[in-house]
Design an enzyme around this catalytic site. Sequence first.
Site, mmCIF file in Angstrom:
data_model
loop_
_atom_site.group_PDB
_atom_site.id
_atom_site.type_symbol
_atom_site.label_atom_id
_atom_site.label_comp_id
_atom_site.label_asym_id
_atom_site.label_seq_id
_atom_site.Cartn_x
_atom_site.Cartn_y
_atom_site.Cartn_z
ATOM 1 N N SER A 118 0.837 -1.214 0.000
ATOM 2 C CA SER A 118 0.000 0.000 0.000
ATOM 3 C C SER A 118 0.865 1.256 0.000
ATOM 4 O O SER A 118 0.512 2.261 -0.636
ATOM 5 C CB SER A 118 -0.885 0.072 1.230
ATOM 6 O OG SER A 118 -1.717 -1.004 1.285
ATOM 7 N N LYS A 121 0.758 4.045 -2.798
ATOM 8 C CA LYS A 121 0.472 5.455 -2.497
ATOM 9 C C LYS A 121 1.558 6.354 -3.076
ATOM 10 O O LYS A 121 1.262 7.412 -3.632
ATOM 11 C CB LYS A 121 0.333 5.666 -0.988
ATOM 12 C CG LYS A 121 -0.208 7.038 -0.638
ATOM 13 C CD LYS A 121 -1.031 7.033 0.609
ATOM 14 C CE LYS A 121 -1.738 8.355 0.789
ATOM 15 N NZ LYS A 121 -2.696 8.359 1.864
ATOM 16 N N LYS A 168 -15.457 15.250 0.783
ATOM 17 C CA LYS A 168 -14.727 15.092 -0.472
ATOM 18 C C LYS A 168 -15.734 15.006 -1.623
ATOM 19 O O LYS A 168 -16.910 14.710 -1.400
ATOM 20 C CB LYS A 168 -13.905 13.822 -0.408
ATOM 21 C CG LYS A 168 -12.746 13.940 0.563
ATOM 22 C CD LYS A 168 -11.629 13.084 0.096
ATOM 23 C CE LYS A 168 -10.317 13.641 0.531
ATOM 24 N NZ LYS A 168 -9.212 12.904 -0.032
ATOM 25 N N SER A 201 -16.244 12.809 -3.637
ATOM 26 C CA SER A 201 -16.865 11.476 -3.655
ATOM 27 C C SER A 201 -18.079 11.395 -2.731
ATOM 28 O O SER A 201 -18.949 10.554 -2.914
ATOM 29 C CB SER A 201 -15.835 10.439 -3.201
ATOM 30 O OG SER A 201 -15.406 10.731 -1.877
ATOM 31 N N HIS A 241 -10.291 14.041 10.099
ATOM 32 C CA HIS A 241 -8.945 13.468 10.186
ATOM 33 C C HIS A 241 -8.023 14.374 10.996
ATOM 34 O O HIS A 241 -8.031 15.592 10.810
ATOM 35 C CB HIS A 241 -8.316 13.311 8.799
ATOM 36 C CG HIS A 241 -8.987 12.287 7.943
ATOM 37 N ND1 HIS A 241 -8.467 11.843 6.748
ATOM 38 C CD2 HIS A 241 -10.137 11.592 8.105
ATOM 39 C CE1 HIS A 241 -9.263 10.937 6.215
ATOM 40 N NE2 HIS A 241 -10.298 10.775 7.011
ATOM 41 N N GLU A 297 -2.228 9.001 11.450
ATOM 42 C CA GLU A 297 -3.492 9.610 11.022
ATOM 43 C C GLU A 297 -4.631 9.027 11.848
ATOM 44 O O GLU A 297 -4.795 7.811 11.898
ATOM 45 C CB GLU A 297 -3.741 9.330 9.538
ATOM 46 C CG GLU A 297 -5.031 9.976 9.040
ATOM 47 C CD GLU A 297 -5.305 9.665 7.583
ATOM 48 O OE1 GLU A 297 -4.949 10.473 6.729
ATOM 49 O OE2 GLU A 297 -5.863 8.573 7.313
ATOM 50 N N ALA A 357 -18.216 4.742 3.928
ATOM 51 C CA ALA A 357 -16.811 4.723 3.493
ATOM 52 C C ALA A 357 -16.319 3.298 3.237
ATOM 53 O O ALA A 357 -15.578 3.055 2.275
ATOM 54 C CB ALA A 357 -15.938 5.401 4.543
ATOM 55 N N THR A 358 -16.760 2.357 4.067
ATOM 56 C CA THR A 358 -16.315 0.972 3.902
ATOM 57 C C THR A 358 -16.824 0.406 2.584
ATOM 58 O O THR A 358 -16.074 -0.210 1.813
ATOM 59 C CB THR A 358 -16.813 0.108 5.096
ATOM 60 O OG1 THR A 358 -16.393 0.734 6.292
ATOM 61 C CG2 THR A 358 -16.278 -1.305 5.036
ATOM 62 N N HIS A 391 -15.156 2.205 -0.339
ATOM 63 C CA HIS A 391 -13.757 1.775 -0.448
ATOM 64 C C HIS A 391 -13.691 0.451 -1.212
ATOM 65 O O HIS A 391 -12.807 0.230 -2.035
ATOM 66 C CB HIS A 391 -13.160 1.620 0.960
ATOM 67 C CG HIS A 391 -11.664 1.536 0.987
ATOM 68 N ND1 HIS A 391 -10.998 0.386 0.653
ATOM 69 C CD2 HIS A 391 -10.703 2.443 1.305
ATOM 70 C CE1 HIS A 391 -9.684 0.590 0.766
ATOM 71 N NE2 HIS A 391 -9.481 1.845 1.158
HETATM 72 P P1 0O2 Z 1 -6.627 3.422 2.582
HETATM 73 O O1 0O2 Z 1 -6.631 2.199 1.742
HETATM 74 O O2 0O2 Z 1 -7.935 3.594 3.271
HETATM 75 O O3 0O2 Z 1 -5.467 3.526 3.527
HETATM 76 P P2 0O2 Z 1 -2.255 12.188 2.193
HETATM 77 O O4 0O2 Z 1 -1.141 11.640 1.414
HETATM 78 O O5 0O2 Z 1 -2.778 11.182 3.196
HETATM 79 O O6 0O2 Z 1 -1.916 13.511 2.801
HETATM 80 P P3 0O2 Z 1 -4.734 11.847 0.934
HETATM 81 O O7 0O2 Z 1 -4.592 10.380 0.771
HETATM 82 O O8 0O2 Z 1 -5.480 12.562 -0.148
HETATM 83 O O9 0O2 Z 1 -3.360 12.518 1.134
HETATM 84 O O10 0O2 Z 1 -5.359 12.171 2.351
HETATM 85 P P4 0O2 Z 1 -6.859 12.142 2.769
HETATM 86 O O11 0O2 Z 1 -7.720 12.697 1.719
HETATM 87 O O12 0O2 Z 1 -6.914 12.780 4.104
HETATM 88 O O13 0O2 Z 1 -7.230 10.590 2.815
HETATM 89 C C1 0O2 Z 1 -6.594 9.696 3.643
HETATM 90 C C2 0O2 Z 1 -7.480 8.501 3.890
HETATM 91 O O14 0O2 Z 1 -8.856 8.866 4.034
HETATM 92 C C3 0O2 Z 1 -7.507 7.493 2.761
HETATM 93 O O15 0O2 Z 1 -6.358 6.682 2.854
HETATM 94 C C4 0O2 Z 1 -8.814 6.752 3.038
HETATM 95 O O16 0O2 Z 1 -8.665 5.857 4.133
HETATM 96 C C5 0O2 Z 1 -9.723 7.875 3.480
HETATM 97 N N1 0O2 Z 1 -10.409 8.467 2.321
HETATM 98 C C6 0O2 Z 1 -10.147 9.652 1.748
HETATM 99 N N2 0O2 Z 1 -10.988 9.892 0.723
HETATM 100 C C7 0O2 Z 1 -11.818 8.824 0.645
HETATM 101 C C8 0O2 Z 1 -12.921 8.479 -0.205
HETATM 102 O O17 0O2 Z 1 -13.305 9.211 -1.117
HETATM 103 N N3 0O2 Z 1 -13.514 7.272 0.036
HETATM 104 C C9 0O2 Z 1 -13.131 6.429 1.033
HETATM 105 N N4 0O2 Z 1 -13.795 5.289 1.173
HETATM 106 N N5 0O2 Z 1 -12.087 6.729 1.849
HETATM 107 C C10 0O2 Z 1 -11.439 7.899 1.674
HETATM 108 P P5 0O2 Z 1 -5.755 5.965 1.577
HETATM 109 O O18 0O2 Z 1 -4.317 5.724 1.843
HETATM 110 O O19 0O2 Z 1 -6.083 6.754 0.349
HETATM 111 O O20 0O2 Z 1 -6.525 4.608 1.509
#
Ligand code: 0O2
Length: 233
Positions: free
Chosen positions: A54, A58, A116, A118, A124, A143, A155-156, A159
Amino acid sequence: MKYQIKEFEKNILYYETAKRQLETYITAINNEFEVIEDYNPINHITTRIKSIESIVGKLKRKNLTISLKNAEKLTDIVGARIIVDFIENIYEIINKIKANKNIEIVEERDYITKPKVSGYRAYHLIVLIPVSIDGINKDIYCEIQIRTIAMDFWATNEHKLNYKTNNHDLVYQKKWQETAKKVWDLDKSMNELFLEKKKNNIKHDKNRLNIELSFLKSIDKFGKLKRLGDTSG
Ligand code: 0O2
């Protein structure tokens, strides 16, 4: 590359320790609510360390070269998710986290008032946790995602089916936004009921306190009368 993986594995120790530290702090908040507040808004807590796949994914998505230095810039290798019952509880938890002097808050991302595109909603906190291993101190980014049960439900599922799929079909994306809106409306209605109950409980507590106070006063009065009676008799 082999050297980098070895170095990264060494770093995992820091991440593991930061995660455990964070778990301790969150457990303390949980206990604080149970013992002092007599009510616990936390539904459940999960913590995780991002897998190497992951992290690489990323870094690629961010167009960064795969290196230890760049991995260290990621703020969510260590993550905690706190799921609460009602919207109001999110702010109660944020206040408790802010009151912990061992946690340094570096950034707040309010995806509740500003969701967002989405439709994703959560609050956070990007925090730094100091970790010392073998005499070497490092501040580790973590985080903390705080969501209601309803936000987490959305969100789940999103995702699983949509996030990271690169599906840009506007009709499909609109459908996800609509589901997010329905979840938000439900969350708001539930929160109103929660606030109403909270207000009634405070009123009820105040009434109980008044009854107890007047009871104590009457005992005191009775005691005084008795003492007066004692001196005369
Ligand atoms: P995973 O698989 O859940 O770990 P950053 O590099 O963190 O500063 P980012 O990723 O844009 O930039 O940060 P942000 O937007 O704060 O999002 C971090 C995490 O929030 C994501 O981690 C997701 O867990 C969750 N998230 C953010 N946007 C969405 C969305 O549109 N849908 C869902 N379901 N979750 C979201 P990861 O690493 O992207 O994914």
